[in-house]
Design a protein around this motif. Sequence first.
Motif, short mmCIF file in Angstrom:
data_model
loop_
_atom_site.label_atom_id
_atom_site.label_comp_id
_atom_site.label_asym_id
_atom_site.label_seq_id
_atom_site.Cartn_x
_atom_site.Cartn_y
_atom_site.Cartn_z
N ASP A 162 82.69 55.78 67.51
CA ASP A 162 82.28 55.62 66.12
C ASP A 162 81.23 56.64 65.69
O ASP A 162 80.73 56.60 64.57
N LYS B 36 71.32 52.30 62.68
CA LYS B 36 71.38 53.66 62.13
C LYS B 36 70.64 53.74 60.80
O LYS B 36 69.91 54.71 60.54
N LEU C 162 84.39 61.25 65.44
CA LEU C 162 85.43 60.83 64.49
C LEU C 162 86.00 62.04 63.76
O LEU C 162 87.21 62.12 63.51
N ASP C 163 85.14 62.99 63.40
CA ASP C 163 85.60 64.23 62.76
C ASP C 163 86.60 64.94 63.67
O ASP C 163 87.64 65.45 63.22
N ALA D 227 79.89 60.02 64.21
CA ALA D 227 80.48 60.83 63.14
C ALA D 227 81.15 62.10 63.66
O ALA D 227 82.27 62.44 63.25
N GLU E 199 75.32 49.82 62.97
CA GLU E 199 75.14 50.45 61.65
C GLU E 199 73.79 50.06 61.05
O GLU E 199 73.14 50.89 60.39
N ASP F 71 84.72 54.06 59.94
CA ASP F 71 85.93 54.38 60.69
C ASP F 71 85.66 54.19 62.18
O ASP F 71 84.52 54.29 62.65
N ARG G 234 84.10 55.72 54.95
CA ARG G 234 84.31 56.60 56.10
C ARG G 234 83.32 56.35 57.23
O ARG G 234 83.66 56.49 58.41
N GLN G 235 82.08 55.95 56.87
CA GLN G 235 81.08 55.69 57.91
C GLN G 235 81.51 54.59 58.87
O GLN G 235 80.98 54.49 59.98
#
Length: 283
Positions: free
Chosen positions: A247, A20, A252-253, A249, A17, A233, A230-231
């Motif tokens: 992980d 990112k 995960l969606d 995005a 993270e 999750d 949410r980031q």
Amino acid sequence: MPVRSSATARQLRLGAELRKLRERAGVSSTEAGRLLGTNQAQISNLEAARIGVSADRVRALARNYDCSDQALIDALVAMTGERKRGWWEEYRESLPVGLTDLAELEHHATALRVAQVINIPGLLQTVDYAREIFREAVPPLLPHDIEFRVSHRIKRQAILYREAPPPYTAVIHEAALRMQFGGRSVAKSQLDHIVTMSERDNVTIVVIPFEGKAFPSAGHGIDYFQGPVRQLDTALIDTADNGSLIDAAAQLDRCRLVLDRMEHVALRPDPSRDLIHNIAKAL
């Protein structure tokens, strides 16, 4: 900070993270090191979780990367510091790393969603049922290894009983309910246990019946761990090799959509409980 011999999934996630945030800001690792008063190698080590990172450094990096999402910053800060020894650490040298990381992810999750088609979800398994699952491992496990894994699985279930337990939603296909692992007695006790667990305020269990509609990803179990934002999750897709952590995005969606659609075709909680009870009575 000393270089770690190994990093947990949670520590690896923190480093990812931070990377990112840096990349979204368009900052090179060399420039990030200069802004932090260190060097590129230190930034690379932080992002790869080879070394720990303090709360102050996370805040400093967020400022340097122009991150204004305070909820995300606070969540990342909560992930810092030296590894706190949770109960799962006693298993780290003896079990596949995926199993210990799973326990750590469950411990820190703010909510959990799971879906299983063939097996009962681990957090709902009885001791005898779990033992039968591990007896069928390939390659075969030694008796003491089986008991070690059963112990680990049962200890994981403590999160559902703690003072402030996370909400837990399990989608189970009727096929899993009718599997008689260990024989009728083990299967009936397992089903009775699920009915009891379904009556807990923090637990929701729904069943996809045989006559239910089609649903996506029918062959894979999913464990979804909700983070404080949410980031953060994480999802685990079951595989023969203990699962694959997700992980990104977009992935995960997709996992959330799959779980939503599976819940949509499942019976509601009360009819699900009735179906489980009726299957148990027929044994």
